[in-house]
Design an enzyme around this catalytic site. Structure first.
Site, PDB file in Angstrom:
ATOM      1  N   TRP A 194       0.003  -2.127   1.672  1.00  0.00           N
ATOM      2  CA  TRP A 194      -1.336  -2.616   2.016  1.00  0.00           C
ATOM      3  C   TRP A 194      -1.419  -3.134   3.458  1.00  0.00           C
ATOM      4  CZ3 TRP A 194      -0.299  -7.452   3.573  1.00  0.00           C
ATOM      5  CH2 TRP A 194       0.831  -8.065   3.029  1.00  0.00           C
ATOM      6  N   LYS A 216      -0.146   7.896  -2.804  1.00  0.00           N
ATOM      7  CA  LYS A 216      -0.656   6.798  -3.622  1.00  0.00           C
ATOM      8  C   LYS A 216      -0.724   5.563  -2.722  1.00  0.00           C
ATOM      9  CE  LYS A 216       0.940   3.283  -5.557  1.00  0.00           C
ATOM     10  NZ  LYS A 216      -0.155   2.309  -5.468  1.00  0.00           N
ATOM     11  N   PRO A 217      -1.948   5.149  -2.338  1.00  0.00           N
ATOM     12  CA  PRO A 217      -2.051   3.938  -1.513  1.00  0.00           C
ATOM     13  C   PRO A 217      -1.859   2.682  -2.356  1.00  0.00           C
ATOM     14  CG  PRO A 217      -4.232   4.834  -1.945  1.00  0.00           C
ATOM     15  CD  PRO A 217      -3.253   5.756  -2.633  1.00  0.00           C
ATOM     16  N   ALA A 218      -1.689   1.551  -1.685  1.00  0.00           N
ATOM     17  CA  ALA A 218      -1.548   0.275  -2.382  1.00  0.00           C
ATOM     18  C   ALA A 218      -2.853  -0.063  -3.122  1.00  0.00           C
ATOM     19  CB  ALA A 218      -1.208  -0.828  -1.389  1.00  0.00           C
ATOM     20  N   GLY A 246       7.441   0.241   1.942  1.00  0.00           N
ATOM     21  CA  GLY A 246       7.186  -0.907   1.071  1.00  0.00           C
ATOM     22  C   GLY A 246       8.421  -1.764   0.961  1.00  0.00           C
ATOM     23  N   SER A 247       8.526  -2.460  -0.135  1.00  0.00           N
ATOM     24  CA  SER A 247       9.615  -3.436  -0.268  1.00  0.00           C
ATOM     25  C   SER A 247      10.943  -2.751  -0.622  1.00  0.00           C
ATOM     26  CB  SER A 247       9.246  -4.456  -1.343  1.00  0.00           C
ATOM     27  OG  SER A 247       9.065  -3.790  -2.570  1.00  0.00           O
ATOM     28  N   GLU A 293      11.028   3.436   4.399  1.00  0.00           N
ATOM     29  CA  GLU A 293      10.729   2.413   5.415  1.00  0.00           C
ATOM     30  C   GLU A 293      10.554   1.117   4.646  1.00  0.00           C
ATOM     31  OE1 GLU A 293      10.873   2.753   8.529  1.00  0.00           O
ATOM     32  OE2 GLU A 293      10.543   4.862   8.975  1.00  0.00           O
ATOM     33  N   LEU A 294      11.576   0.257   4.678  1.00  0.00           N
ATOM     34  CA  LEU A 294      11.584  -0.889   3.747  1.00  0.00           C
ATOM     35  C   LEU A 294      11.418  -2.219   4.478  1.00  0.00           C
ATOM     36  CD1 LEU A 294      14.412   0.601   1.504  1.00  0.00           C
ATOM     37  CD2 LEU A 294      11.945   0.883   1.274  1.00  0.00           C
ATOM     38  N   CYS A 305       6.266  -5.617   8.742  1.00  0.00           N
ATOM     39  CA  CYS A 305       7.705  -5.461   8.451  1.00  0.00           C
ATOM     40  C   CYS A 305       8.543  -5.707   9.696  1.00  0.00           C
ATOM     41  CB  CYS A 305       7.957  -4.072   7.903  1.00  0.00           C
ATOM     42  SG  CYS A 305       7.292  -2.812   8.972  1.00  0.00           S
ATOM     43  N   GLU A 347      12.392 -12.299   3.796  1.00  0.00           N
ATOM     44  CA  GLU A 347      11.216 -11.907   4.565  1.00  0.00           C
ATOM     45  C   GLU A 347      10.062 -12.879   4.245  1.00  0.00           C
ATOM     46  OE1 GLU A 347      10.114  -7.975   3.327  1.00  0.00           O
ATOM     47  OE2 GLU A 347       9.462  -7.417   5.323  1.00  0.00           O
TER      48      GLU A 347
HETATM   49  P1  NAD Z   1       5.601  -3.030  -2.486  1.00  0.00           P
HETATM   50  O1  NAD Z   1       6.923  -2.356  -2.477  1.00  0.00           O
HETATM   51  O2  NAD Z   1       5.321  -3.994  -3.567  1.00  0.00           O
HETATM   52  O3  NAD Z   1       4.435  -1.967  -2.564  1.00  0.00           O
HETATM   53  C1  NAD Z   1       4.365  -0.851  -1.720  1.00  0.00           C
HETATM   54  C2  NAD Z   1       3.748   0.303  -2.486  1.00  0.00           C
HETATM   55  O4  NAD Z   1       4.591   0.631  -3.587  1.00  0.00           O
HETATM   56  C3  NAD Z   1       2.384   0.010  -3.063  1.00  0.00           C
HETATM   57  O5  NAD Z   1       1.609   1.172  -3.003  1.00  0.00           O
HETATM   58  C4  NAD Z   1       2.689  -0.323  -4.519  1.00  0.00           C
HETATM   59  O6  NAD Z   1       1.607  -0.081  -5.377  1.00  0.00           O
HETATM   60  C5  NAD Z   1       3.844   0.619  -4.786  1.00  0.00           C
HETATM   61  N1  NAD Z   1       4.735   0.201  -5.875  1.00  0.00           N
HETATM   62  C6  NAD Z   1       4.931  -1.047  -6.373  1.00  0.00           C
HETATM   63  N2  NAD Z   1       5.858  -0.992  -7.360  1.00  0.00           N
HETATM   64  C7  NAD Z   1       6.253   0.302  -7.467  1.00  0.00           C
HETATM   65  C8  NAD Z   1       7.205   0.982  -8.289  1.00  0.00           C
HETATM   66  N3  NAD Z   1       7.932   0.339  -9.201  1.00  0.00           N
HETATM   67  N4  NAD Z   1       7.361   2.325  -8.100  1.00  0.00           N
HETATM   68  C9  NAD Z   1       6.652   2.977  -7.167  1.00  0.00           C
HETATM   69  N5  NAD Z   1       5.724   2.389  -6.375  1.00  0.00           N
HETATM   70  C10 NAD Z   1       5.537   1.057  -6.518  1.00  0.00           C
HETATM   71  O7  NAD Z   1       5.452  -3.668  -1.050  1.00  0.00           O
HETATM   72  P2  NAD Z   1       4.177  -4.427  -0.466  1.00  0.00           P
HETATM   73  O8  NAD Z   1       4.218  -5.811  -0.900  1.00  0.00           O
HETATM   74  O9  NAD Z   1       2.933  -3.674  -0.722  1.00  0.00           O
HETATM   75  O10 NAD Z   1       4.459  -4.274   1.104  1.00  0.00           O
HETATM   76  C11 NAD Z   1       5.251  -5.167   1.785  1.00  0.00           C
HETATM   77  C12 NAD Z   1       6.639  -4.579   2.003  1.00  0.00           C
HETATM   78  O11 NAD Z   1       6.575  -3.371   2.730  1.00  0.00           O
HETATM   79  C13 NAD Z   1       7.465  -5.512   2.841  1.00  0.00           C
HETATM   80  O12 NAD Z   1       8.770  -5.632   2.342  1.00  0.00           O
HETATM   81  C14 NAD Z   1       7.488  -4.839   4.204  1.00  0.00           C
HETATM   82  O13 NAD Z   1       8.537  -5.193   5.017  1.00  0.00           O
HETATM   83  C15 NAD Z   1       7.472  -3.411   3.827  1.00  0.00           C
HETATM   84  N6  NAD Z   1       6.978  -2.591   4.933  1.00  0.00           N
HETATM   85  C16 NAD Z   1       7.882  -1.818   5.606  1.00  0.00           C
HETATM   86  C17 NAD Z   1       7.464  -1.056   6.672  1.00  0.00           C
HETATM   87  C18 NAD Z   1       8.446  -0.204   7.411  1.00  0.00           C
HETATM   88  O14 NAD Z   1       8.022   0.673   8.130  1.00  0.00           O
HETATM   89  N7  NAD Z   1       9.738  -0.403   7.273  1.00  0.00           N
HETATM   90  C19 NAD Z   1       6.127  -1.067   7.061  1.00  0.00           C
HETATM   91  C20 NAD Z   1       5.222  -1.864   6.351  1.00  0.00           C
HETATM   92  C21 NAD Z   1       5.672  -2.619   5.275  1.00  0.00           C
END
Ligand code: NAD
Length: 463
Positions: free
Chosen positions: A133, A157-159, A210-211, A232-233, A266, A366
């Site tokens: 998001w 699949k967006p957030a 994502g995370s 990209e975590l 991130c 983080e």
């Molecule tokens: P998140 O991992 O909770 O969610 C990211 C996406 O994954 C969302 O679309 C979510 O709906 C989906 N998701 C959640 N659980 C899932 C599962 N079990 N299986 C598959 N998809 C699932 O992360 P967040 O809170 O939305 O975003 C923040 C994180 O993203 C932070 O850790 C940040 O550092 C990281 N991030 C990394 C980068 C990068 O380029 N390295 C860039 C932006 C954000």
């Protein structure tokens, strides 16, 4: 019965729009459509794919104001940052529209006169993306653009917090003439869609931002069908200010990288590591600059720090500050909140902590919020050890005017992205990505298209 989820404005808690949750059947059909569309799209010549990407970029530009407004409403970031993110997103589409025409092969001298050896690249197939998001446009664009440029088809699949920007981007791609099966979106719960993507035989690659825990799960689940993965975590960026740094400049850059998107990036500086000889001067000037930030609704003129995306994120920030205080940190600024659980909005005022040490959670986890913890160092070796003492390895920053200190830090910091006197190193023409538990693969630059390509080698005999 059709199910919906609510997209709410994190600055007010107001409902913006209900979005349909796709059923398992619909998602599987979309995956099949993406797979079937690959046959045609991958054979379209690179110049035509390039032209379509250029048209997409143009359409986004024409709708820039509207997209930015939607982004601010669903994500909360200041409007100026949303406008910047739209530009940043099209810079990836423009870059990969050019790279589409530069997917070169090779010929290799054979070990006999009767043979020729050719190496060519071909697109890997249907790519499934999951995005966060915090940058709802850019995180999608820097995956979709190289995928489409390479000749892959794409589904995202967006957030659940921020699907509207993505939906708009993809509608514009279709308006630009990119076929519907070539770029698609689906909406719903992450784990359900993640499982469908990971288990599908149609999907050849998973690309995720994502995370780290979710990234690990996706890697594990992709193993059964041996999918390509780009991850990209999370990050926990150190920012080192050396004794010889230009302090005024370092302060301005640090405020930018720390408080952009209310600290929910991130690559945002999470640990400020300042040489003990300049600690007081740096802290004083930094606090003076942070005081100029204005917390508020991103749509309001002059806002520079928007809300935290949700209650979970807010609670994590508050807990980190509380833990740091209990373990001896001093609040120099902030530790102020404007939250309304009932209405559903959560603001954290920019916070600066000093006397921070490594026993505190904030030095390991983080933060994803507008909190700047400051600690100090004596020797550059000590600063490096502190900076590297994390499982993450995404971005690191340092400020020094001494080339020996600079090259030493470059060589010894275990991070994929380094900003030397630069708080904003990310660019479409450069490889973005992390080491260690911050990920696998790179996005941007010439490196960013490789993960969407397979290498094929052909030996021609009997010549
Ligand atoms: P998140 O991992 O909770 O969610 C990211 C996406 O994954 C969302 O679309 C979510 O709906 C989906 N998701 C959640 N659980 C899932 C599962 N079990 N299986 C598959 N998809 C699932 O992360 P967040 O809170 O939305 O975003 C923040 C994180 O993203 C932070 O850790 C940040 O550092 C990281 N991030 C990394 C980068 C990068 O380029 N390295 C860039 C932006 C954000």
């Amino acid at each position: 019965m059709t199910d919906y989820f609510s997209v709410k404005n994190p600055a007010t808690g107001d409902l913006i729009q209900e979005v349909k949750i796709n059923t398992e059947e619909e998602i599987n059909l979309a995956l099949k459509k993406g797979h079937d569309s690959f046959k045609k799209w991958s054979k379209i010549n690179a110049h035509e794919r390039s032209r379509l990407l250029q048209k997409w970029s143009k359409k986004i530009n024409e709708n820039k104001e509207e997209i930015a407004k939607v982004m601010t409403m669903e994500n909360g970031k200041p409007l100026s940052e949303s406008l910047g993110e739209v530009d940043y997103s099209t810079s990836y589409i423009d870059w990969y529209a050019e790279e589409a025409k530069r997917i070169y092969g090779r010929t290799i001298p054979a070990n006999t006169e009767s043979k020729r050896i050719l190496v060519t690249k071909q697109p890997i197939g249907l790519v499934a993306a999951i995005t966060p998001w915090n940058f709802p446009a850019a995180m999608m664009a820097r995956k979709a653009a190289p995928a489409l440029a390479a000749g892959c088809t794409f589904i995202v699949k967006p957030a659940v917090e921020t699907p509207l920007t993505t939906i708009k981007f993809i509608e514009l791609a279709h308006e630009a003439g990119i076929p519907e099966g070539v770029i698609q979106y689906v909406n719903g719960r992450g784990s359900m869609i993640g499982d469908l993507f990971s288990n599908s035989d149609y999907v050849r690659k998973i690309t995720f931002t994502g995370s780290t825990p979710v990234g690990k799960e996706l890697i594990r689940n992709s193993a059964d069908t041996i999918k390509h993965v780009t991850m990209e975590l999370g990050g926990h960026a150190p920012l080192i200010v050396a004794a010889d740094a230009d302090i005024d400049y370092a302060v301005k850059q640090t405020v930018g990288t720390k408080f952009r998107n209310a600290g929910q990036t991130c690559v945002c500086a999470n640990r400020l590591i300042v040489h003990e000889s300049i600690l007081d001067e740096f802290t004083e000037k930094f606090v003076a600059e942070v005081k100029k930030l204005k917390v508020g609704n991103g749509l309001d003129e002059g806002t520079t720090v928007g809300p935290i995306i949700n209650e979970k994120g807010f609670n994590k920030i508050v807990a980190q500050i509380k833990d740091a205080k209990e373990k001896g940190a001093e609040v120099v600024l902030g530790d102020k909140y404007d939250a309304n659980q009932e209405k559903g909005y959560f603001f954290v005022h920019p916070t600066v902590l000093k006397n921070v040490n490594t026993d505190m959670i904030i030095m390991h986890e983080e933060t994803f919020g507008p909190v700047a913890p400051i600690t100090s160092f004596k020797t550059i070796e000590e600063a490096v050890e502190l900076a590297n003492s994390t499982p993450y390895g995404l971005a690191a920053y340092f400020f020094t005017t001494d080339y020996r200190t600079g090259t030493y830090l470059h060589d010894h910091l275990d991070f994929g992205i380094i900003g030397w006197n630069d708080g904003g190193p990310s660019a479409a023409h450069a490889p973005f990505g992390g080491m260690k538990e911050s990920g696998l693969g790179r996005e941007g630059g010439i490196e960013g298209i490789e993960p969407y390509l397979e290498t094929k080698y052909m030996s021609i005999g009997g010549i």
